[in-house]
Design an enzyme around this catalytic site. Structure first.
Site, PDB file in Angstrom:
ATOM      1  N   ARG A   1      21.300   0.400  10.705  1.00 40.70           N
ATOM      2  CA  ARG A   1      20.992   1.720  10.099  1.00 40.70           C
ATOM      3  C   ARG A   1      21.016   1.700   8.575  1.00 40.70           C
ATOM      4  NH1 ARG A   1      24.247   3.764  14.378  1.00 40.70           N
ATOM      5  NH2 ARG A   1      22.884   4.360  16.082  1.00 40.70           N
TER       6      ARG A   1
ATOM      7  N   LYS B   1       9.346   2.579  -1.516  1.00 41.97           N
ATOM      8  CA  LYS B   1       8.458   2.661  -0.347  1.00 41.97           C
ATOM      9  C   LYS B   1       8.502   1.323   0.374  1.00 41.97           C
ATOM     10  CE  LYS B   1       5.073   6.150  -1.669  1.00 41.97           C
ATOM     11  NZ  LYS B   1       3.647   6.415  -1.991  1.00 41.97           N
TER      12      LYS B   1
ATOM     13  N   GLU C   1      -3.306  -2.373 -11.191  1.00 42.50           N
ATOM     14  CA  GLU C   1      -2.224  -1.385 -11.102  1.00 42.50           C
ATOM     15  C   GLU C   1      -1.626  -1.114 -12.490  1.00 42.50           C
ATOM     16  OE1 GLU C   1      -1.295   0.288  -8.346  1.00 42.50           O
ATOM     17  OE2 GLU C   1      -1.868  -0.938  -6.623  1.00 42.50           O
TER      18      GLU C   1
ATOM     19  N   LYS D   1       6.424   4.358 -13.800  1.00 41.02           N
ATOM     20  CA  LYS D   1       6.689   4.560 -12.373  1.00 41.02           C
ATOM     21  C   LYS D   1       8.095   5.101 -12.170  1.00 41.02           C
ATOM     22  CE  LYS D   1       6.236   3.089  -7.760  1.00 41.02           C
ATOM     23  NZ  LYS D   1       5.593   2.255  -6.775  1.00 41.02           N
TER      24      LYS D   1
ATOM     25  N   GLU E   1       7.512  11.852  -2.788  1.00 39.84           N
ATOM     26  CA  GLU E   1       6.090  12.201  -2.893  1.00 39.84           C
ATOM     27  C   GLU E   1       5.771  13.593  -2.354  1.00 39.84           C
ATOM     28  OE1 GLU E   1       3.395   8.843  -2.451  1.00 39.84           O
ATOM     29  OE2 GLU E   1       1.863  10.215  -1.738  1.00 39.84           O
TER      30      GLU E   1
ATOM     31  N   ARG F   1       4.289  12.271  -7.468  1.00 40.13           N
ATOM     32  CA  ARG F   1       4.240  10.841  -7.133  1.00 40.13           C
ATOM     33  C   ARG F   1       2.864  10.455  -6.579  1.00 40.13           C
ATOM     34  NH1 ARG F   1       8.730   6.789  -4.397  1.00 40.13           N
ATOM     35  NH2 ARG F   1       7.348   5.010  -4.381  1.00 40.13           N
TER      36      ARG F   1
ATOM     37  N   ASN G   1      -1.247   7.172  -6.566  1.00 35.83           N
ATOM     38  CA  ASN G   1      -2.278   6.739  -5.608  1.00 35.83           C
ATOM     39  C   ASN G   1      -3.677   6.782  -6.224  1.00 35.83           C
ATOM     40  OD1 ASN G   1      -0.326   6.397  -3.620  1.00 35.83           O
ATOM     41  ND2 ASN G   1      -0.436   8.558  -3.039  1.00 35.83           N
TER      42      ASN G   1
ATOM     43  N   HIS H   1      -6.486   4.775  -4.785  1.00 33.84           N
ATOM     44  CA  HIS H   1      -6.042   4.235  -3.500  1.00 33.84           C
ATOM     45  C   HIS H   1      -6.730   4.858  -2.288  1.00 33.84           C
ATOM     46  CE1 HIS H   1      -3.051   2.375  -6.030  1.00 33.84           C
ATOM     47  NE2 HIS H   1      -2.457   1.794  -5.001  1.00 33.84           N
TER      48      HIS H   1
ATOM     49  N   HIS I   1      -8.062   1.984  -0.188  1.00 31.50           N
ATOM     50  CA  HIS I   1      -7.565   1.654   1.158  1.00 31.50           C
ATOM     51  C   HIS I   1      -8.701   1.638   2.170  1.00 31.50           C
ATOM     52  CE1 HIS I   1      -2.975   2.642   0.661  1.00 31.50           C
ATOM     53  NE2 HIS I   1      -3.308   1.452   0.215  1.00 31.50           N
TER      54      HIS I   1
ATOM     55  N   HIS J   1      -5.770  -6.055  -2.433  1.00 32.24           N
ATOM     56  CA  HIS J   1      -5.396  -4.646  -2.621  1.00 32.24           C
ATOM     57  C   HIS J   1      -5.744  -4.151  -4.035  1.00 32.24           C
ATOM     58  CE1 HIS J   1      -3.159  -0.914  -2.488  1.00 32.24           C
ATOM     59  NE2 HIS J   1      -2.477  -1.297  -3.559  1.00 32.24           N
TER      60      HIS J   1
END
Ligand code: GLY
Length: 383
Positions: free
Chosen positions: A130, A152, A194, A235, A245, A249, A253, A256, A260, A274
């Protein structure tokens, strides 16, 4: 923008998240300080290093030596390189490896690698017992400026990228900028997309600095460290204000949503890394913003020119194999975008631009307009 680039030890950027705050340590040869930093942070801790085969060949011995020099025990879990490991099977391998290594809740997982290893090891750390704390040691430019910071973590579902995961912040990030010397030029360029993103989304002066100094970032030294530190600071500030987010935030993206979909349309293969998808995606976002009257057409051209100057793909026809294998049609690209996490109650979220350095979150772009925009881009690409 005038920047002093004298090299005096590492740059440390804090991600200010209260009792979960952590440092990003940026500088050449900082991997050697890993053991000492962990010993100071968690005296008596045991560690498990998660890495991939290629990174292991170059950096595992040095990582283990740094830990051993500070009396820190470590075990290793080595996964195959590439997105193929960011799967249920890869997740199982890492979780079972951590349990076999008897990693307990007070121990530490060390993610030594690029974005895939960071996301996978971070997610396994979030899940095993956990939640075990973890340290990010990003070895690609992309991971140093983006994926290793902000918590993330996750794996891909057969139905889409990063659809299974958790927010789990690292307790330390070590970005050794000398490690980037071993990247291929293509990998470095992909990560650079990026870096440019941070200028485009919120810092026009940084974008102008990048236009003047990009070659120095590629060759290493103080300009590289400055670019990475500026990206991490941008960031860190956004993550500190909006960790989960719920709002701003999403600006991270930029490029993206299109990117994506293009990655998915090329099967997450070597046809499009990417960062390359982000590069094409940022240009498409700028052009769509121009079409909507939000950004000057000249600024959209300026953005594209810079990315072309560094050697990144910026058009659909620049994607490897476009002429031979083609790409999905506009409807298929729309369907891929609809699967993205950036969909809220059926509406696509786009990050658009009002100016260079001024990105905005938009939830009200008409899907039909985006579809026609993509259809035209595909037509131009085939012409
Ligand atoms: N890579 C986008 C984010 O971390 O939010």
């Amino acid at each position: 923008m005038t920047v002093s680039l004298t090299n005096t030890g590492p740059t440390v950027v804090e991600v200010a998240l209260g009792d979960r705050a952590y440092d990003i340590v940026i500088g050449r040869d900082q991997l050697a300080s890993l053991g000492e930093r962990i010993a100071a942070l968690r005296p008596g801790v045991r560690t498990a290093i998660v890495t991939d085969r290629t990174v292991a060949k170059h950096w595992l011995a040095q990582t283990e030596a740094s830990l051993a020099a500070s009396g820190i025990a470590s075990s290793r879990i080595i996964v195959d390189e590439g997105e193929g490991s960011k799967t249920y099977a890869g997740f199982q391998q890492v979780c079972e490896g951590l349990i076999s290594a008897k990693i307990e809740r007070n121990d530490l997982v060390i993610a030594l690698g690029g974005g895939v290893v960071g996301d996978l090891a971070g997610f396994a750390a979030a899940a095993v017992r956990r939640g075990v704390d973890f340290v990010q040691v990003p070895t690609s430019l992309l991971a140093q400026v983006d994926s290793s910071v902000g918590g993330k973590t996750g794996i891909n579902s057969p139905q889409g990228k990063n659809l299974i995961g958790a927010f789990h912040q690292p307790v330390l990030v070590i970005a050794d900028t000398a490690i980037l010397d071993t990247l291929s030029p293509r990998q470095f360029r992909a990560g650079y997309a990026e870096v440019a993103k941070y200028g485009l989304l919120g810092d026009a002066a940084f974008f102008a600095w990048l236009e003047a100094h990009h070659a120095e970032i590629f060759s290493g030294g103080a300009a590289r460290e400055h670019a990475i530190a500026t990206s991490c600071r941008a960031k860190a500030a956004i993550v500190a204000r909006d960790e989960r987010e719920n709002g701003e935030r999403a600006l991270l993206n930029l490029g993206h949503t299109f990117g994506h979909a293009l990655e998915a349309a090329t099967g997450f293969s070597d046809r499009l890394f990417h960062g390359e998808g982000v590069s094409v995606g940022m240009v498409l976002a700028a052009q769509l913003s121009a079409q909507l009257g939000m950004i000057a057409a000249d600024d959209a051209t300026r953005i594209q020119r810079h990315l072309v100057d560094v050697g990144l793909p910026t058009r659909l026809q620049d994607i490897a194999g476009f002429a031979q294998e083609g790409l999905a049609d506009a409807d298929a690209l729309m369907a891929l975008m609809a699967q993205d996490k950036k969909v809220k109650r059926g509406r696509l979220t786009f990050i658009l631009m009002r100016a260079i350095g001024q990105a905005v979150i938009s939830n009200d772009v008409e899907p039909a307009l985006v579809r026609d925009f993509l259809a035209r881009k595909l037509q131009d690409a085939r012409a």
